[in-house]
Design a protein around this motif. Structure first.
Motif, PDB file in Angstrom:
ATOM      1  N   GLU A 134     -37.938  42.662 -13.716  1.00 54.95           N
ATOM      2  CA  GLU A 134     -38.378  42.641 -15.170  1.00 54.95           C
ATOM      3  C   GLU A 134     -37.780  41.181 -16.397  1.00 54.95           C
ATOM      4  OE1 GLU A 134     -38.135  47.306 -16.065  1.00 54.95           O
ATOM      5  OE2 GLU A 134     -39.234  47.167 -14.448  1.00 54.95           O
ATOM      6  N   ALA A 135     -36.405  41.383 -15.652  1.00 55.26           N
ATOM      7  CA  ALA A 135     -35.708  40.809 -16.526  1.00 55.26           C
ATOM      8  C   ALA A 135     -36.557  39.109 -16.884  1.00 55.26           C
ATOM      9  CB  ALA A 135     -34.274  40.414 -16.213  1.00 55.26           C
ATOM     10  N   SER A 136     -36.338  38.358 -15.416  1.00 57.12           N
ATOM     11  CA  SER A 136     -37.065  37.527 -14.783  1.00 57.12           C
ATOM     12  C   SER A 136     -38.873  37.491 -15.766  1.00 57.12           C
ATOM     13  CB  SER A 136     -37.529  37.158 -13.940  1.00 57.12           C
ATOM     14  OG  SER A 136     -37.360  37.450 -13.204  1.00 57.12           O
ATOM     15  N   LEU A 137     -39.305  38.167 -15.668  1.00 59.43           N
ATOM     16  CA  LEU A 137     -40.697  38.409 -16.192  1.00 59.43           C
ATOM     17  C   LEU A 137     -40.315  38.697 -17.890  1.00 59.43           C
ATOM     18  CD1 LEU A 137     -42.775  40.947 -13.372  1.00 59.43           C
ATOM     19  CD2 LEU A 137     -43.135  37.639 -14.263  1.00 59.43           C
ATOM     20  N   MET A 138     -39.843  39.010 -18.573  1.00 57.31           N
ATOM     21  CA  MET A 138     -40.123  39.024 -19.209  1.00 57.31           C
ATOM     22  C   MET A 138     -39.331  37.833 -20.678  1.00 57.31           C
ATOM     23  SD  MET A 138     -38.701  43.172 -20.601  1.00 57.31           S
ATOM     24  CE  MET A 138     -39.165  44.008 -19.535  1.00 57.31           C
ATOM     25  N   GLU A 179     -43.501  51.637 -13.388  1.00 60.14           N
ATOM     26  CA  GLU A 179     -43.597  50.594 -12.100  1.00 60.14           C
ATOM     27  C   GLU A 179     -44.860  50.430 -12.691  1.00 60.14           C
ATOM     28  OE1 GLU A 179     -44.337  53.525  -9.219  1.00 60.14           O
ATOM     29  OE2 GLU A 179     -43.000  53.725  -8.330  1.00 60.14           O
ATOM     30  N   LYS A 180     -45.072  50.826 -13.757  1.00 59.26           N
ATOM     31  CA  LYS A 180     -46.977  50.269 -14.464  1.00 59.26           C
ATOM     32  C   LYS A 180     -46.069  48.973 -15.443  1.00 59.26           C
ATOM     33  CE  LYS A 180     -49.107  54.739 -14.692  1.00 59.26           C
ATOM     34  NZ  LYS A 180     -49.407  55.749 -15.459  1.00 59.26           N
ATOM     35  N   MET A 181     -45.172  48.696 -14.978  1.00 61.17           N
ATOM     36  CA  MET A 181     -44.633  48.002 -16.345  1.00 61.17           C
ATOM     37  C   MET A 181     -44.470  46.498 -15.686  1.00 61.17           C
ATOM     38  SD  MET A 181     -41.165  47.682 -18.762  1.00 61.17           S
ATOM     39  CE  MET A 181     -40.430  46.698 -19.760  1.00 61.17           C
ATOM     40  N   THR A 182     -44.279  46.027 -14.402  1.00 63.92           N
ATOM     41  CA  THR A 182     -44.620  44.756 -13.340  1.00 63.92           C
ATOM     42  C   THR A 182     -45.495  44.667 -13.448  1.00 63.92           C
ATOM     43  OG1 THR A 182     -42.235  46.059 -12.506  1.00 63.92           O
ATOM     44  CG2 THR A 182     -43.590  44.463 -12.032  1.00 63.92           C
ATOM     45  N   PRO A 183     -47.314  45.087 -13.115  1.00 63.64           N
ATOM     46  CA  PRO A 183     -48.240  44.614 -13.159  1.00 63.64           C
ATOM     47  C   PRO A 183     -48.389  43.997 -14.737  1.00 63.64           C
ATOM     48  CG  PRO A 183     -48.081  46.347 -11.587  1.00 63.64           C
ATOM     49  CD  PRO A 183     -47.030  46.462 -13.060  1.00 63.64           C
ATOM     50  N   LEU A 184     -47.748  44.958 -15.580  1.00 70.67           N
ATOM     51  CA  LEU A 184     -48.818  44.616 -16.978  1.00 70.67           C
ATOM     52  C   LEU A 184     -47.849  43.211 -17.506  1.00 70.67           C
ATOM     53  CD1 LEU A 184     -49.938  45.697 -19.723  1.00 70.67           C
ATOM     54  CD2 LEU A 184     -47.756  46.551 -20.154  1.00 70.67           C
ATOM     55  N   LEU A 185     -46.376  43.311 -17.209  1.00 70.71           N
ATOM     56  CA  LEU A 185     -46.080  41.439 -17.773  1.00 70.71           C
ATOM     57  C   LEU A 185     -46.861  40.448 -16.336  1.00 70.71           C
ATOM     58  CD1 LEU A 185     -42.110  42.729 -17.560  1.00 70.71           C
ATOM     59  CD2 LEU A 185     -43.795  42.304 -18.988  1.00 70.71           C
ATOM     60  N   PHE A 186     -46.514  40.589 -15.253  1.00 69.45           N
ATOM     61  CA  PHE A 186     -47.794  39.580 -14.560  1.00 69.45           C
ATOM     62  C   PHE A 186     -48.982  39.689 -15.011  1.00 69.45           C
ATOM     63  CE2 PHE A 186     -44.934  40.286 -10.897  1.00 69.45           C
ATOM     64  CZ  PHE A 186     -44.813  39.270 -10.493  1.00 69.45           C
ATOM     65  N   PHE A 197     -39.952  34.636 -19.407  1.00 67.67           N
ATOM     66  CA  PHE A 197     -41.386  34.257 -19.391  1.00 67.67           C
ATOM     67  C   PHE A 197     -42.276  33.972 -20.217  1.00 67.67           C
ATOM     68  CE2 PHE A 197     -39.971  33.142 -13.964  1.00 67.67           C
ATOM     69  CZ  PHE A 197     -39.003  32.360 -14.415  1.00 67.67           C
ATOM     70  N   CYS A 198     -42.579  35.308 -20.098  1.00 68.43           N
ATOM     71  CA  CYS A 198     -43.066  35.789 -21.024  1.00 68.43           C
ATOM     72  C   CYS A 198     -42.435  35.725 -22.230  1.00 68.43           C
ATOM     73  CB  CYS A 198     -43.601  37.934 -21.004  1.00 68.43           C
ATOM     74  SG  CYS A 198     -45.059  38.334 -19.927  1.00 68.43           S
ATOM     75  N   LEU A 199     -41.022  35.621 -23.221  1.00 68.13           N
ATOM     76  CA  LEU A 199     -41.128  35.111 -24.112  1.00 68.13           C
ATOM     77  C   LEU A 199     -40.911  34.143 -24.343  1.00 68.13           C
ATOM     78  CD1 LEU A 199     -37.804  37.597 -24.340  1.00 68.13           C
ATOM     79  CD2 LEU A 199     -39.953  37.303 -25.638  1.00 68.13           C
ATOM     80  N   PHE A 200     -40.302  33.022 -23.287  1.00 69.45           N
ATOM     81  CA  PHE A 200     -40.498  31.719 -23.680  1.00 69.45           C
ATOM     82  C   PHE A 200     -42.190  30.749 -23.794  1.00 69.45           C
ATOM     83  CE2 PHE A 200     -41.083  27.391 -21.141  1.00 69.45           C
ATOM     84  CZ  PHE A 200     -40.326  26.512 -21.978  1.00 69.45           C
ATOM     85  N   LEU A 201     -42.960  31.461 -23.245  1.00 70.10           N
ATOM     86  CA  LEU A 201     -44.453  31.254 -22.559  1.00 70.10           C
ATOM     87  C   LEU A 201     -45.239  31.747 -24.475  1.00 70.10           C
ATOM     88  CD1 LEU A 201     -45.692  31.828 -19.360  1.00 70.10           C
ATOM     89  CD2 LEU A 201     -45.273  29.399 -20.275  1.00 70.10           C
ATOM     90  N   GLY A 202     -44.917  32.442 -24.569  1.00 69.63           N
ATOM     91  CA  GLY A 202     -45.188  32.936 -26.843  1.00 69.63           C
ATOM     92  C   GLY A 202     -44.879  31.764 -27.099  1.00 69.63           C
ATOM     93  N   LEU A 203     -43.971  31.320 -26.984  1.00 71.46           N
ATOM     94  CA  LEU A 203     -42.817  30.457 -27.921  1.00 71.46           C
ATOM     95  C   LEU A 203     -43.340  29.105 -27.676  1.00 71.46           C
ATOM     96  CD1 LEU A 203     -40.509  29.378 -29.435  1.00 71.46           C
ATOM     97  CD2 LEU A 203     -39.309  29.010 -28.048  1.00 71.46           C
ATOM     98  N   MET A 204     -44.302  29.168 -25.994  1.00 72.01           N
ATOM     99  CA  MET A 204     -44.577  27.501 -26.358  1.00 72.01           C
ATOM    100  C   MET A 204     -46.205  27.935 -26.880  1.00 72.01           C
ATOM    101  SD  MET A 204     -43.969  26.569 -22.489  1.00 72.01           S
ATOM    102  CE  MET A 204     -45.167  24.850 -22.421  1.00 72.01           C
ATOM    103  N   ILE A 205     -46.372  28.790 -26.546  1.00 72.20           N
ATOM    104  CA  ILE A 205     -47.794  28.647 -27.506  1.00 72.20           C
ATOM    105  C   ILE A 205     -48.121  28.952 -28.858  1.00 72.20           C
ATOM    106  CG2 ILE A 205     -49.834  30.400 -28.490  1.00 72.20           C
ATOM    107  CD1 ILE A 205     -49.381  31.607 -25.004  1.00 72.20           C
ATOM    108  N   ASP A 206     -47.541  29.134 -29.067  1.00 67.78           N
ATOM    109  CA  ASP A 206     -47.115  29.357 -31.022  1.00 67.78           C
ATOM    110  C   ASP A 206     -46.335  27.606 -31.323  1.00 67.78           C
ATOM    111  OD1 ASP A 206     -46.403  29.941 -33.360  1.00 67.78           O
ATOM    112  OD2 ASP A 206     -44.522  29.648 -33.059  1.00 67.78           O
ATOM    113  N   PHE A 238     -35.476  43.335 -22.808  1.00 65.35           N
ATOM    114  CA  PHE A 238     -35.244  41.899 -21.969  1.00 65.35           C
ATOM    115  C   PHE A 238     -33.341  41.577 -22.105  1.00 65.35           C
ATOM    116  CE2 PHE A 238     -33.398  37.502 -22.475  1.00 65.35           C
ATOM    117  CZ  PHE A 238     -33.387  36.835 -20.608  1.00 65.35           C
ATOM    118  N   VAL A 239     -32.967  41.906 -23.456  1.00 69.89           N
ATOM    119  CA  VAL A 239     -31.628  42.269 -23.028  1.00 69.89           C
ATOM    120  C   VAL A 239     -30.793  43.430 -22.806  1.00 69.89           C
ATOM    121  CG1 VAL A 239     -29.597  42.512 -25.060  1.00 69.89           C
ATOM    122  CG2 VAL A 239     -30.671  41.225 -25.336  1.00 69.89           C
TER     123      VAL A 239
END
Length: 192
Positions: free
Chosen positions: A139-143, A48-55, A145-154, A105-106
């Motif tokens: 969780e899969a959608s949040l992860m 349950e603590k993982m979802t707020p962390l991902l947000f 999005f996080c991976l995609f935004l990390g790639l965009m930041i790079d 994510f997988v």
């Protein structure tokens, strides 16, 4: 066994979910109050603590992207911070974190597939399967999005740095040649 009953009842009261059904289960079915149930409950609490962390991670990544898009003094600080992050141990840590996030994510995608397969085999969906499916999808959608935004930041960091180096070399060439009409600025309103 009474110790486990007391611990479980205290946890139920602490969470303020002591309704008739949960107290009935706690009193009449000591099987649910085994040490395994407490371990399982701790794993649910961690999940349950993982979802707020991902947000939070998603919001931070969006903020960094917005900072990188617009020219400001904060952008220079963020670019310098990303330069330092990509050197030495920071690079290893960021790649490790990205790899772990990709593996989880997988596994979430596999959980979605497994849950849908189970629901198709049974034919009837129960609320537990629906809750598990919705949790895996969230969780899969949040992860993702996080991976995609990390790639965009790079990539944004790379392009901002290349643009800065290009402007710096253009300024050096301009200083060597002098202010002649051979090199015209791309944006006439902005001075280099």
């Amino acid at each position: 066994m009474e110790v486990w009953n007391e611990i479980a009842i205290a946890k139920v009261k602490k969470r303020k979910i002591c309704n008739k059904s949960s107290s009935f289960i706690a009193i009449h079915f000591p099987l649910f109050l085994s040490p395994f149930n407490l371990i399982f409950q701790k794993s649910i609490d961690k999940k349950e603590k993982m979802t707020p962390l991902l947000f939070t991670l998603l919001a931070l990544e969006m903020g960094v992207i917005i900072i990188l898009l617009f020219h400001s003094p904060i952008r220079n600080l963020v670019v310098m911070g990303l330069d330092r992050l990509k050197q030495g141990r920071g690079l290893v840590a960021s790649r490790t974190l990205t790899t772990i996030l990709s593996v989880v994510f997988v596994f979430n995608l596999y959980g979605i597939y497994k849950n849908q397969k189970h629901m198709m085999e049974v034919g009837v969906t129960n609320p537990t399967d629906r809750v598990l499916l919705s949790n895996h999808i969230l969780e899969a959608s949040l992860m993702g999005f996080c991976l995609f935004l990390g790639l965009m930041i790079d990539r944004l960091h790379y392009y901002v740095k290349e643009l800065w180096l290009l402007r710096k070399s253009l300024k050096a060439i301009r200083n060597q040649i002098g202010d002649s009409d051979l090199i015209q600025p791309i944006n006439k309103n902005k001075k280099i």
